[in-house]
Design a protein around this motif. Structure first.
Motif, short mmCIF file in Angstrom:
data_model
loop_
_atom_site.label_atom_id
_atom_site.label_comp_id
_atom_site.label_asym_id
_atom_site.label_seq_id
_atom_site.Cartn_x
_atom_site.Cartn_y
_atom_site.Cartn_z
N PRO A 131 0.77 -1.31 0.06
CA PRO A 131 -0.12 -0.03 -0.20
C PRO A 131 1.00 1.33 -0.03
O PRO A 131 1.84 1.39 0.64
CB PRO A 131 -0.87 -0.23 1.42
CG PRO A 131 -0.47 -1.55 1.92
CD PRO A 131 0.64 -2.03 1.01
N THR A 153 -5.16 6.13 -0.98
CA THR A 153 -4.21 4.99 -0.75
C THR A 153 -4.39 4.08 -2.06
O THR A 153 -5.34 3.69 -2.18
CB THR A 153 -4.63 4.07 0.33
OG1 THR A 153 -4.37 5.17 1.63
CG2 THR A 153 -3.62 2.97 0.69
N ASN A 155 -3.28 0.15 -3.44
CA ASN A 155 -2.46 -1.21 -3.01
C ASN A 155 -2.39 -1.89 -4.39
O ASN A 155 -3.63 -2.61 -4.37
CB ASN A 155 -3.43 -1.63 -1.97
CG ASN A 155 -2.72 -2.76 -1.09
OD1 ASN A 155 -1.65 -3.16 -1.52
ND2 ASN A 155 -3.44 -3.52 -0.48
N GLN A 156 -1.46 -1.64 -5.07
CA GLN A 156 -1.23 -2.54 -6.09
C GLN A 156 -2.58 -2.29 -7.12
O GLN A 156 -2.82 -3.32 -7.99
CB GLN A 156 -1.03 -4.04 -6.00
CG GLN A 156 -0.41 -4.68 -7.15
CD GLN A 156 0.11 -6.17 -6.83
OE1 GLN A 156 -0.42 -6.64 -5.80
NE2 GLN A 156 0.74 -6.76 -7.81
#
Length: 167
Positions: A131, A153, A155-156
């Motif tokens: 993240p 944020t 996360n991939q």
């Protein structure tokens, strides 16, 4: 035979009634749709229209301190936004996408991007499998959205910041 004729007449009457009903219903729907295009009348005819809230005039004014933007002030319809990564000093494979096209990558902690009104801003962090927090570090004074201080944020994934609103 007289029973067959009565049945045929009865079915003809039902058929005529159904055709009239369908034609009248279509005409009524067309008239109502035409009337619904008038704003004051639509308020009274549409339950959903009455349930909606107050309209917001765009662009919405913001009260953010924009003094720390590195570049000079942009002039409408252009604006500038600075996006910063929080935990790392650089992530060169993370990119800022404007309208789906790469505009800048995070070779440093902060990236300044010039945008137009209505541009879609995204951050592509698919190259990293952990993240990553991005925040809007600064915006030019004529930019209503995104606002300074917002945190995203990734996360991939590709994170949608949103469509820019320029005052």
């Amino acid at each position: 035979m007289p029973g067959g004729i009565l049945l045929k007449n009865f079915l003809d009457q039902i058929e005529k009634g159904l055709i009239r009903f369908v034609v009248v219903t279509i005409v009524i729907m067309a008239v109502i749709q035409g009337v619904m295009s008038v704003d004051p009348i639509r308020l009274y005819l549409s339950w959903g229209e009455r349930m909606e809230g107050e309209t917001i005039q765009l662009p919405v004014a913001t009260t953010s301190n924009n003094a720390d933007l590195d570049a000079e002030e942009a002039i409408s319809p252009q604006a500038r936004v600075a996006i910063e990564i929080n935990q790392f000093s650089s992530l060169p494979r993370a990119q800022v996408l404007v309208n789906g096209k790469p505009k800048a990558n995070f070779t440093g902690k902060r990236v300044n991007v010039t945008i137009q009104a209505g541009d879609t801003i995204e951050v592509d962090a698919t190259a990293y499998n952990f993240p990553i927090d991005f925040n809007i570090a600064a915006v030019s004074s004529n930019l209503a959205f995104p606002e300074k201080g917002q945190v995203y944020t990734a996360n991939q994934a590709i994170v949608m910041i949103g469509k820019s609103i320029v005052k």
